[in-house]
Design a protein around this motif. Structure first.
Motif, short mmCIF file in Angstrom:
data_model
loop_
_atom_site.label_atom_id
_atom_site.label_comp_id
_atom_site.label_asym_id
_atom_site.label_seq_id
_atom_site.Cartn_x
_atom_site.Cartn_y
_atom_site.Cartn_z
N LEU A 56 0.85 -1.18 0.00
CA LEU A 56 0.00 0.00 0.00
C LEU A 56 0.89 1.24 0.00
O LEU A 56 1.49 1.59 1.02
CB LEU A 56 -0.91 0.00 1.22
CG LEU A 56 -1.98 1.09 1.29
CD1 LEU A 56 -3.02 0.88 0.19
CD2 LEU A 56 -2.65 1.10 2.65
N GLY A 57 0.99 1.89 -1.16
CA GLY A 57 1.87 3.06 -1.27
C GLY A 57 3.27 2.70 -0.87
O GLY A 57 3.84 1.71 -1.33
N GLU A 58 3.85 3.51 0.03
CA GLU A 58 5.20 3.26 0.53
C GLU A 58 5.17 2.80 1.98
O GLU A 58 6.17 2.90 2.69
CB GLU A 58 6.04 4.53 0.39
CG GLU A 58 6.20 5.00 -1.05
CD GLU A 58 7.03 6.26 -1.16
OE1 GLU A 58 7.45 6.78 -0.09
OE2 GLU A 58 7.26 6.73 -2.28
N THR A 59 4.03 2.27 2.42
CA THR A 59 3.87 1.96 3.83
C THR A 59 4.40 0.60 4.24
O THR A 59 4.72 0.39 5.40
CB THR A 59 2.37 2.00 4.21
OG1 THR A 59 1.69 0.96 3.48
CG2 THR A 59 1.76 3.36 3.86
N GLY A 60 4.44 -0.36 3.33
CA GLY A 60 4.79 -1.73 3.71
C GLY A 60 3.58 -2.55 4.13
O GLY A 60 3.73 -3.69 4.56
N ILE A 61 2.37 -2.01 3.99
CA ILE A 61 1.16 -2.76 4.32
C ILE A 61 0.73 -3.60 3.11
O ILE A 61 0.75 -3.13 1.98
CB ILE A 61 0.01 -1.81 4.72
CG1 ILE A 61 0.37 -1.08 6.03
CG2 ILE A 61 -1.30 -2.56 4.89
CD1 ILE A 61 -0.62 -0.01 6.42
N THR A 72 5.22 -5.37 6.60
CA THR A 72 6.48 -6.08 6.45
C THR A 72 7.25 -6.04 7.76
O THR A 72 6.92 -5.29 8.68
CB THR A 72 7.32 -5.45 5.33
OG1 THR A 72 7.61 -4.08 5.68
CG2 THR A 72 6.58 -5.49 4.01
N GLU A 73 8.32 -6.84 7.85
CA GLU A 73 9.11 -6.89 9.08
C GLU A 73 9.68 -5.52 9.43
O GLU A 73 9.85 -5.20 10.62
CB GLU A 73 10.23 -7.91 8.94
CG GLU A 73 9.75 -9.35 8.86
CD GLU A 73 10.90 -10.33 8.80
OE1 GLU A 73 12.07 -9.89 8.86
OE2 GLU A 73 10.64 -11.55 8.68
N ASP A 74 10.00 -4.73 8.44
CA ASP A 74 10.57 -3.40 8.69
C ASP A 74 9.49 -2.34 8.88
O ASP A 74 9.83 -1.19 9.20
CB ASP A 74 11.48 -2.99 7.53
CG ASP A 74 12.68 -3.91 7.39
OD1 ASP A 74 13.13 -4.46 8.42
OD2 ASP A 74 13.18 -4.09 6.26
N VAL A 112 -1.46 2.82 12.04
CA VAL A 112 -0.43 3.66 12.67
C VAL A 112 0.81 2.81 12.85
O VAL A 112 0.73 1.68 13.35
CB VAL A 112 -0.90 4.20 14.04
CG1 VAL A 112 0.16 5.14 14.61
CG2 VAL A 112 -2.24 4.90 13.93
N HIS A 113 1.97 3.33 12.44
CA HIS A 113 3.22 2.59 12.63
C HIS A 113 3.47 2.39 14.12
O HIS A 113 3.32 3.32 14.92
CB HIS A 113 4.39 3.36 12.00
CG HIS A 113 5.57 2.49 11.73
ND1 HIS A 113 6.38 2.00 12.73
CD2 HIS A 113 6.09 2.01 10.56
CE1 HIS A 113 7.35 1.26 12.20
NE2 HIS A 113 7.18 1.25 10.89
N LYS A 114 3.84 1.17 14.51
CA LYS A 114 3.99 0.86 15.93
C LYS A 114 5.11 1.66 16.59
O LYS A 114 5.06 1.89 17.80
CB LYS A 114 4.21 -0.64 16.12
CG LYS A 114 2.94 -1.46 15.84
CD LYS A 114 3.08 -2.90 16.24
CE LYS A 114 1.76 -3.65 16.05
NZ LYS A 114 1.86 -5.07 16.45
N ASP A 115 6.10 2.09 15.81
CA ASP A 115 7.15 2.93 16.39
C ASP A 115 6.63 4.31 16.76
O ASP A 115 7.29 5.05 17.49
CB ASP A 115 8.32 3.08 15.40
CG ASP A 115 9.12 1.80 15.26
OD1 ASP A 115 8.95 0.89 16.11
OD2 ASP A 115 9.90 1.69 14.30
N ASP A 116 5.44 4.66 16.24
CA ASP A 116 4.85 5.97 16.52
C ASP A 116 3.77 5.89 17.60
O ASP A 116 3.01 6.85 17.78
CB ASP A 116 4.25 6.57 15.24
CG ASP A 116 5.33 6.94 14.23
OD1 ASP A 116 6.42 7.36 14.65
OD2 ASP A 116 5.08 6.81 13.02
N LEU A 117 3.69 4.77 18.31
CA LEU A 117 2.70 4.59 19.36
C LEU A 117 3.38 4.54 20.73
O LEU A 117 4.46 3.98 20.88
CB LEU A 117 1.91 3.30 19.15
CG LEU A 117 0.97 3.27 17.95
CD1 LEU A 117 0.35 1.89 17.81
CD2 LEU A 117 -0.11 4.33 18.06
N TYR A 118 2.72 5.13 21.70
CA TYR A 118 3.18 5.07 23.09
C TYR A 118 1.93 4.99 23.95
O TYR A 118 1.26 6.00 24.18
CB TYR A 118 4.01 6.30 23.43
CG TYR A 118 4.66 6.25 24.79
CD1 TYR A 118 5.85 5.56 24.98
CD2 TYR A 118 4.08 6.89 25.87
CE1 TYR A 118 6.45 5.52 26.22
CE2 TYR A 118 4.68 6.85 27.12
CZ TYR A 118 5.86 6.17 27.29
OH TYR A 118 6.45 6.12 28.53
#
Length: 248
Positions: A56-61, A72-74, A112-118
């Motif tokens: 999906l676009g450049e998201t890796g979904i 994806t893994e990254d 939402v990218h998991k690195d952007d969640l807290y």
């Protein structure tokens, strides 16, 4: 008996109508109500993983073997199914949703990218996606993927940005090695939630005045401290070098 039939028949008809209008697996799911598609909305055909996987676009979904959205893994994403009634500009509902990855035509999702969640907060300035599954893609009777429309949104909390402009952490020898003074000159502390130091246990803090607090970190003071500050739905991370407080 006739009275019971008269009562329950309309109820059964109403229930059937509700089920018919919910998310379904039909090939085409035109919305039952108008949906505003922003200028940045993109429609794309996503092939399933075994059928020439597309992202999906450049998201890796992508869509996996079991008709689920994955990353994806990254690119690890938290993906939430919103339902049929939503919009492409919906703000994150992180504290109200559970993850739901099953691809269902007619439904909206947020990613939402998991690195952007807290916790239930999103990183200040992070980009998230609102996605709608428009229809299945088929080859004969086989489902080969889905046509989706998505938009990317970036939100900023300007108060939180301002708060972090002049954020300072001072050593406090008189209070002991593990105690530091956190100074937020541009915002009142009542508007700021103190999060975790990522490499330590939960810090204790004591508010001194509306701009100052004492923080106990329970760790050595060599090197910068990573501080997470949250306000509302957003958080920021800062590496703070412990400074010597200037003489007043």
């Amino acid at each position: 008996m006739m009275l019971m039939k008269r009562i329950f028949k309309p109820l059964l008809i109403a229930l059937a109508c509700c089920i018919a209008t919910a998310c379904s697996d039909n090939d085409n799911n035109e919305p039952a109500y108008p949906i505003d598609r922003p200028d940045n909305a993109v429609t794309q055909e996503l092939g399933k993983m075994y059928n020439g996987r597309t992202l999906l676009g450049e998201t890796g979904i992508f869509i996996d073997y079991e008709d689920r959205f994955c990353g994806t893994e990254d690119n690890r994403y938290a993906i939430y199914r919103i339902g049929e009634r939503s919009t492409f500009d919906l703000e994150p509902l992180l504290d109200e949703m559970e993850e739901g990855r099953e691809v269902v035509p007619g439904c909206f999702y947020q990613a939402v990218h998991k690195d952007d969640l807290y916790g239930n907060m999103i990183r200040n300035g992070a980009t998230y996606l609102n996605i709608r599954v428009d229809s299945w893609l088929r080859k004969g009777k086989e489902i080969t993927g889905a046509k989706v429309t998505y938009s990317e949104t970036t939100k900023h909390d300007e108060v939180l940005d301002t708060c972090c402009m002049n954020l300072k952490m001072y050593a406090s020898p008189e209070l002991g090695k593990k105690n530091h003074i956190l100074y937020l000159p541009d915002v009142k502390i009542m508007f700021v939630k103190l999060g975790l130091f990522k490499d330590s246990s939960v810090p204790q803090f004591q508010i001194i005045d509306e701009h100052t607090m004492i923080v106990t970190t329970y760790r050595a003071t060599d090197g910068p401290l990573k501080l997470t500050l949250g306000r509302g739905k957003h958080f920021v991370e800062r590496d703070l070098v412990i400074e010597t407080k200037p003489e007043e």
